[in-house]
Each structure stands twice: as structure tokens, then as C-alpha cells.
Scaffold this motif. Sequence first.
Motif, short mmCIF file in Angstrom:
data_model
loop_
_atom_site.label_atom_id
_atom_site.label_comp_id
_atom_site.label_asym_id
_atom_site.label_seq_id
_atom_site.Cartn_x
_atom_site.Cartn_y
_atom_site.Cartn_z
N ASP A 266 2.94 46.75 45.92
CA ASP A 266 4.55 46.34 46.27
C ASP A 266 4.44 46.22 47.94
O ASP A 266 5.17 45.41 48.34
N PHE A 267 3.42 46.76 48.88
CA PHE A 267 3.64 46.57 50.24
C PHE A 267 3.46 44.97 50.54
O PHE A 267 4.04 44.33 51.40
N ASP A 268 2.36 44.37 49.76
CA ASP A 268 2.19 43.28 50.10
C ASP A 268 3.11 42.13 49.07
O ASP A 268 3.80 41.27 49.88
N MET A 269 3.39 42.37 48.17
CA MET A 269 4.01 41.41 46.89
C MET A 269 5.57 41.33 47.47
O MET A 269 6.12 40.25 47.58
N LEU A 270 6.26 42.48 47.54
CA LEU A 270 7.51 42.65 47.73
C LEU A 270 8.07 42.47 49.23
O LEU A 270 8.91 42.01 49.43
N PHE A 271 7.02 42.96 50.33
CA PHE A 271 7.72 43.17 51.67
C PHE A 271 6.97 42.03 52.55
O PHE A 271 7.47 41.82 53.48
N GLY A 272 5.53 42.19 52.51
CA GLY A 272 4.81 41.55 53.47
C GLY A 272 4.88 39.86 53.39
O GLY A 272 5.13 39.22 54.24
N HIS A 273 4.75 39.38 52.19
CA HIS A 273 4.87 37.67 52.00
C HIS A 273 6.35 37.64 51.96
O HIS A 273 6.69 36.34 52.45
N ARG B 213 8.41 38.79 54.31
CA ARG B 213 8.48 39.21 55.72
C ARG B 213 9.86 39.94 55.80
O ARG B 213 10.80 39.68 56.80
N ASP B 214 9.54 41.05 55.16
CA ASP B 214 10.65 42.32 55.20
C ASP B 214 10.23 43.32 55.75
O ASP B 214 9.64 44.38 55.14
N PRO B 215 10.27 43.51 57.10
CA PRO B 215 9.68 44.61 58.07
C PRO B 215 10.33 45.92 57.53
O PRO B 215 9.76 47.03 57.34
N ALA B 216 11.94 46.19 57.23
CA ALA B 216 12.43 47.37 56.78
C ALA B 216 12.10 47.65 55.78
O ALA B 216 11.84 48.97 55.28
N GLY B 217 11.89 46.78 54.63
CA GLY B 217 11.55 47.11 53.37
C GLY B 217 10.10 47.84 53.37
O GLY B 217 9.63 48.69 52.56
N TYR B 218 9.07 46.94 53.98
CA TYR B 218 7.67 47.61 54.21
C TYR B 218 7.48 48.95 54.82
O TYR B 218 6.92 49.63 54.01
N ALA B 219 8.29 48.99 55.78
CA ALA B 219 8.13 50.50 56.31
C ALA B 219 8.71 51.68 55.10
O ALA B 219 8.29 52.71 55.20
N GLN B 220 9.91 51.31 54.73
CA GLN B 220 10.26 52.27 53.56
C GLN B 220 9.37 52.41 52.46
O GLN B 220 9.33 53.59 51.96
N CYS B 221 8.51 51.43 52.05
CA CYS B 221 7.49 51.43 51.10
C CYS B 221 6.53 52.46 51.47
O CYS B 221 6.20 53.04 50.65
N LEU B 222 6.04 52.44 52.87
CA LEU B 222 5.16 52.99 53.37
C LEU B 222 5.60 54.68 53.40
O LEU B 222 4.82 55.47 53.21
N ARG B 223 6.85 55.01 53.90
CA ARG B 223 7.32 56.31 53.66
C ARG B 223 7.24 56.87 52.42
O ARG B 223 7.13 58.04 52.13
N GLU B 224 7.74 56.05 51.54
CA GLU B 224 7.54 56.60 50.12
C GLU B 224 6.16 56.75 49.61
O GLU B 224 6.05 58.04 49.00
N PHE B 225 5.30 56.05 49.95
CA PHE B 225 4.08 56.42 49.74
C PHE B 225 3.52 57.72 50.40
O PHE B 225 2.80 58.76 49.79
N ASP B 226 3.83 57.82 51.68
CA ASP B 226 3.37 58.98 52.43
C ASP B 226 4.04 60.16 51.80
O ASP B 226 3.28 61.35 51.59
N ALA B 227 5.38 60.15 51.43
CA ALA B 227 6.08 61.25 50.83
C ALA B 227 5.50 61.86 49.54
O ALA B 227 4.91 63.03 49.36
N TRP B 228 4.94 60.73 48.71
CA TRP B 228 3.94 61.19 47.36
C TRP B 228 2.92 61.67 47.94
O TRP B 228 2.28 62.61 47.06
N LEU B 229 2.21 61.30 48.85
CA LEU B 229 0.73 61.76 49.15
C LEU B 229 1.03 63.05 49.67
O LEU B 229 0.25 63.99 49.31
#
Length: 357
Positions: free
Chosen positions: A269-276, A278-294
Motif C-alpha cells: 500500500d505504501f507504494d501503490m496507494l500513496f507513493g505513485h 504522490r500523497d505524502p499525508a496518506g503515505y505517512a498515515q500508512c507508516l503509522r498504521e504499520f508501526d502501531a501493528w508492529l
Amino acid sequence: MKRALVIVLDSVGCGAAKDAADYGDEGADTLGHLFEREGLELPNLAKLGLGSSASYPNAASAIMSEASAGKDTTTGHWELAGCVLEQAFDTFESFPQDLLDEIGGPFLGNKAASGTEILTELGEEHLRTGHPIVYTSADSVLQLAAHEERYGLEKLWALCHQAREVLDKRGIRIGRVIARPFLGDSAASFKRTSNRHDYSLMPPETVLNRLQAVGVETIGVGKISDIFAGAGISESHPTKSNADGMAVIEKLWAEQRPQPHLIFANLVDFDMLFGHRRDPAGYAQCLREFDAWLGGFLPKVGEDFLLITADHGNDPYHHGTDHTRERVPLLTANAPVPPVDSADFTQVARLLERHFA
């Protein structure tokens, strides 16, 4: 029983590679820009050493630089599995007409384009004519888009399989043929679905084949089996999202299989939904969600080998919509030896072979 878990955070790069300018990516820094401009904090990845000294027991970190030519998903994953490509995959601005004729056509599009923009441009014409949309990008891909219901998912997959066979027969080294099904009835409502499927070029021998040969089960999660064309994969679990992938990882980890095994997961999802996009806010939130799961998963790791890395960058602040040539983080817990800073991606394969030796 030995086991290991490798999680690839698709496109989570950490700064421009030395040769980034050769790819038009000078100044790219996926994580750096997100930390700086989005106020990003990832406390659980930090425990493994991301951006700070590791505080998790037996954790260590490094930064890796890609040796292979290219910056696509296939190249990055193959190198993680021990295969360095000296020659980049073939890329196109558009595909020769005789090639498209052999694949099956007629097609719409046939140009380099964003996957969402081309649906807006040509999706309604596709519904009128029934012709699939073919497009590419700066990566080595031939992408075929069609309406999941009106054209048919199985029909789209069969067309992509035909495209892969034609490319291989002609000796055209395109890394992936990608099926891009979508739904909706107008340009305003078109949306790609999770039933994407990748048809990769067959890789050379990788660490996955070598582990299988010594009795280690290799379990792919997400698009891992697609990336390796099924080679060296004992069992595959496709997923529809990061959340689905994380749930599958937890389920597989809880099984405590009696035989040695590797779980190799890609979270896209980092790549497909937010990197390509160019959605930095969505990318950051996606990372926060993974970090919380981790944070909830780390206590379950115990003394087993965990490795978290990436395959390339996709800086959402960079120009264009394509991957960026970046270094990637390597975060480990209970590694057989500490990871080496500035090594190439193949050290992942070496760490795995040493762990299962």
C-alpha cells in the motif's frame, strides 16, 4: 525448528542512492521528507534502529544500497533474494504494434501513463468498445486495464498470461505484466480493485530455491509469488491490502509449524496507494498504521529472526509518479550476525542462509 520473517515495506526508501542523478532522482528521500514535513514518528520501528539507536533486545540496523541496474519492484526483490542484475530490464514509451497484435488487441492507450489518470482518460471508451487499455511507466512493466465485471477478471488474467508468453518468446525482458482490473461506470467513479495480478519474468536461482533445496518451507505473503513467478515459493498467500497482509503474517506466525520455514511478505500500500499517487499525508498515515501493528507484534517475535526492509523508494514529494532510486533501511532482530552498513541488498539473502545453516 528455525523460522524467519522478512517484511518488505514496498517503496520505503531512506535517501537518494549515489547514482540517483542517473535516474533523475537526485534529492529523493522518502522517509526523510516524511519525517521532516509530515511530523512522522515511528516509535516501534525506532526500537529496531530506524533513525536512532536500537532499543529492542538483539536488534540491529543498517542502510543498504542497490547494486542492480534499475529501481523497480522486481529488481529490488530479486536482489534481496541474492540476484544482482547488471543489465536493467527493458522499458518502453509505447509498445510495437506487431507485439500488441500478437498479444491479442485491439487495445486503447499504448503509452506511458499514471494508472489512475489513464482510467479517467480512457475508461469510458473501454466500456463503449470493450478494448482493454495498455500502458506502461518508467518501470519495466506492461500493464493491462479492463473492467472487472464488464470485460471479466478471468479474461483479463488470461490476456496478461498471453502477453507474458509472447514477451518471453520474443526475448523481450519486461520485468512484469500487470493485470489492472477496475470497477465503476464513469470517469468519476472508476476505481482499481485489489484483484491485480503480476506476471513476472522467471528469475535466476535465488535464496528461495536454495532454502527449499535444504528443506526450508518458503511462504510468500502478498505479491511475493508473483514477483518471483512462483519460483522457489512453497506456499502463497495473496493479500488485498496492508491490513490484510499484516493479519496473514500474524496468522502464519501463530501456527508454530514444526518444520523450518521462511515467511516472506510484501506490504504494497505504501507504494501503490500513496507513493505513485504522490500523497505524502496518506503515505505517512500508512507508516503509522504499520508501526502501531508492529508494536503489538514485536513481543511475539521472541528469539526468532525478524528482518524489515524495502525494495526501492517512491518519494511522494518527488516530481513525477514513478519509483525513486534510493537506499533502503535494514532493521533486524536476532540476526545471525549484525547487518552491514552500505552493503548491497544481497546481504538479506546471506543473512537468511546463515540463519538456516
